[in-house]
Design an enzyme around this catalytic site. Structure first.
Site, PDB file in Angstrom:
ATOM      1  N   ASP A  12       0.831  -1.208   0.000  1.00 44.83           N
ATOM      2  CA  ASP A  12       0.000   0.000   0.000  1.00 44.83           C
ATOM      3  C   ASP A  12       0.868   1.263   0.000  1.00 44.83           C
ATOM      4  OD1 ASP A  12      -2.423   1.347  -0.025  1.00 44.83           O
ATOM      5  OD2 ASP A  12      -2.567   1.413   2.163  1.00 44.83           O
ATOM      6  N   GLY A  15      -0.035   5.549  -4.445  1.00 50.16           N
ATOM      7  CA  GLY A  15      -0.587   6.849  -4.828  1.00 50.16           C
ATOM      8  C   GLY A  15       0.009   7.970  -3.995  1.00 50.16           C
ATOM      9  N   HIS A  29       2.372   3.442  -9.035  1.00 51.69           N
ATOM     10  CA  HIS A  29       2.115   2.029  -9.351  1.00 51.69           C
ATOM     11  C   HIS A  29       3.273   1.441 -10.165  1.00 51.69           C
ATOM     12  CE1 HIS A  29      -1.792   2.361  -7.597  1.00 51.69           C
ATOM     13  NE2 HIS A  29      -2.299   3.128  -8.540  1.00 51.69           N
ATOM     14  N   SER A  57      -7.664  -5.522  -5.098  1.00 49.32           N
ATOM     15  CA  SER A  57      -8.706  -6.093  -4.233  1.00 49.32           C
ATOM     16  C   SER A  57     -10.074  -6.052  -4.910  1.00 49.32           C
ATOM     17  CB  SER A  57      -8.769  -5.320  -2.908  1.00 49.32           C
ATOM     18  OG  SER A  57      -9.457  -4.091  -3.079  1.00 49.32           O
ATOM     19  N   TRP A  61     -12.178  -1.943  -7.557  1.00 45.35           N
ATOM     20  CA  TRP A  61     -12.985  -1.550  -8.726  1.00 45.35           C
ATOM     21  C   TRP A  61     -13.703  -0.230  -8.484  1.00 45.35           C
ATOM     22  CZ3 TRP A  61     -11.969  -4.422 -12.877  1.00 45.35           C
ATOM     23  CH2 TRP A  61     -11.602  -5.755 -12.714  1.00 45.35           C
ATOM     24  N   LEU A 123      10.703 -20.427  -4.853  1.00 45.31           N
ATOM     25  CA  LEU A 123       9.594 -19.646  -4.309  1.00 45.31           C
ATOM     26  C   LEU A 123       8.363 -19.697  -5.229  1.00 45.31           C
ATOM     27  CD1 LEU A 123       9.088 -16.974  -2.227  1.00 45.31           C
ATOM     28  CD2 LEU A 123       9.198 -15.823  -4.422  1.00 45.31           C
TER      29      LEU A 123
HETATM   30  C1  IPE Z   1      -5.307  -2.663  -0.093  1.00 47.25           C
HETATM   31  O1  IPE Z   1      -5.028  -1.314  -0.231  1.00 47.25           O
HETATM   32  C2  IPE Z   1      -5.364  -3.329  -1.429  1.00 47.25           C
HETATM   33  C3  IPE Z   1      -4.079  -3.504  -2.110  1.00 47.25           C
HETATM   34  C4  IPE Z   1      -2.920  -3.152  -1.647  1.00 47.25           C
HETATM   35  C5  IPE Z   1      -4.162  -4.150  -3.403  1.00 47.25           C
HETATM   36  P1  IPE Z   1      -6.193  -0.221  -0.340  1.00 47.25           P
HETATM   37  O2  IPE Z   1      -5.524   1.083  -0.533  1.00 47.25           O
HETATM   38  O3  IPE Z   1      -7.185  -0.628  -1.373  1.00 47.25           O
HETATM   39  O4  IPE Z   1      -6.897  -0.319   1.090  1.00 47.25           O
HETATM   40  P2  IPE Z   1      -7.719   0.749   1.911  1.00 47.25           P
HETATM   41  O5  IPE Z   1      -8.729   1.355   0.978  1.00 47.25           O
HETATM   42  O6  IPE Z   1      -6.747   1.777   2.409  1.00 47.25           O
HETATM   43  O7  IPE Z   1      -8.317  -0.008   3.057  1.00 47.25           O
HETATM   44  C1  IPE Z   2      -1.670   0.189  -3.348  1.00 45.11           C
HETATM   45  O1  IPE Z   2      -1.421   1.549  -3.386  1.00 45.11           O
HETATM   46  C2  IPE Z   2      -1.846  -0.403  -4.726  1.00 45.11           C
HETATM   47  C3  IPE Z   2      -3.225  -0.781  -5.054  1.00 45.11           C
HETATM   48  C4  IPE Z   2      -4.252  -0.779  -4.240  1.00 45.11           C
HETATM   49  C5  IPE Z   2      -3.459  -1.220  -6.421  1.00 45.11           C
HETATM   50  P1  IPE Z   2      -2.605   2.594  -3.403  1.00 45.11           P
HETATM   51  O2  IPE Z   2      -3.021   2.828  -4.811  1.00 45.11           O
HETATM   52  O3  IPE Z   2      -3.693   2.160  -2.502  1.00 45.11           O
HETATM   53  O4  IPE Z   2      -1.896   3.893  -2.839  1.00 45.11           O
HETATM   54  P2  IPE Z   2      -2.431   4.875  -1.719  1.00 45.11           P
HETATM   55  O5  IPE Z   2      -2.811   4.037  -0.546  1.00 45.11           O
HETATM   56  O6  IPE Z   2      -3.624   5.578  -2.313  1.00 45.11           O
HETATM   57  O7  IPE Z   2      -1.299   5.777  -1.439  1.00 45.11           O
HETATM   58 MG    MG Z   3      -4.098   2.432  -0.524  1.00 42.43          MG
END
Ligand code: IPE
Ligand code: IPE
Ligand code: MG
Length: 223
Positions: A12, A15, A29, A57, A61, A123
């Protein structure tokens, strides 16, 4: 000393990493995908048997379609680009989640990477794609119900996409929640949260977290 067999990571913060340097989220990303390669090869060399990575996740979407489209394209690119690395390091590729909503070309690319690495014995890298713990458990229960199999913990576990229990679960990006990741498999996982945003995560930090796992006193409800 604990043995780390199954490592799972909630990647996570992509962004926020990009925003912090005035870049579009997509750049976060892209950088995140490079970190996947580093972390995967590090884990393979460290003798970890399975690395499960939360890549998309069932809730993702909800994001703007431009971001969803970008992530789908990045995934297709990733599959193509990473094959030589997977083969070089004897890594087997697998996925978990419900693949139905993905485009035929993405499904084909996933199947191709799985087949091309099926005989590797090091792995196993598992990408969690359109994955959610609720969805996985509900699909498992539906399978058992359709087969008129009594729903016991063992039967339900066996019907999951991937039943292997998680030893260490790491979440980058500072949030201390599971966001629907591996709800069943993480029942006795050691949890580690780091504020480091995924694109800035390093193998050195992974090594430290793995060391702290090794020292943990895992009791599994016993003494
Ligand atoms: C969890 O991160 C999903 C992935 C890393 C693929 P999110 O950014 O979607 O989770 P929330 O919205 O902070 O709970
Ligand atoms: C995790 O990073 C990657 C995905 C969920 C695909 P985020 O896209 O959730 O990045 P933040 O949490 O908004 O910084
Ligand atoms: Mg996130």
């Amino acid at each position: 000393m604990n043995t780390l067999s199954h490592l799972a990571i909630i990647m996570d913060g992509n962004g926020r990493w990009a925003n912090a340097q005035d870049l579009p989220r997509a750049k976060g990303h892209e950088k995140g995908a490079l970190v996947v390669r580093e972390v995967t090869t590090y884990a393979a060399k460290a003798g970890v048997r399975m690395l499960t990575l939360y890549a998309f996740s069932t809730e993702n979407w909800k994001r703007p379609s431009t971001e969803v489209d970008f992530l789908m394209k990045l995934l297709a690119k990733f599959l193509k680009q990473e094959l030589p690395t997977l083969l070089e390091h004897n890594i087997r590729f697998d996925v978990m989640g419900d693949m139905h909503p993905f485009s035929p070309s993405l499904k084909k690319a996933i199947a191709h990477t799985k087949e091309a690495t099926a005989h590797n014995t090091g792995l196993t890298q598992v990408l969690a794609l359109n994955y959610g713990g609720w969805d996985e458990i509900a699909r498992a229960a539906q399978r058992l119900a359709s087969a008129h199999t009594p729903i016991t913990p063992d039967a339900l576990e066996g019907a999951l996409d991937n039943p292997i229990p998680v030893d260490l679960l790491i979440r980058t990006g500072g949030e201390m929640r599971l966001s629907n990741f591996l709800l069943w498999q993480a029942a006795y996982a050691e949890l580690r949260f780091t504020p480091t945003l995924w694109p800035a995560f390093t193998c050195k930090e992974l090594e430290e977290l793995m060391d702290s796992f090794t020292q943990a006193n895992r009791r599994f409800g016993g003494l």
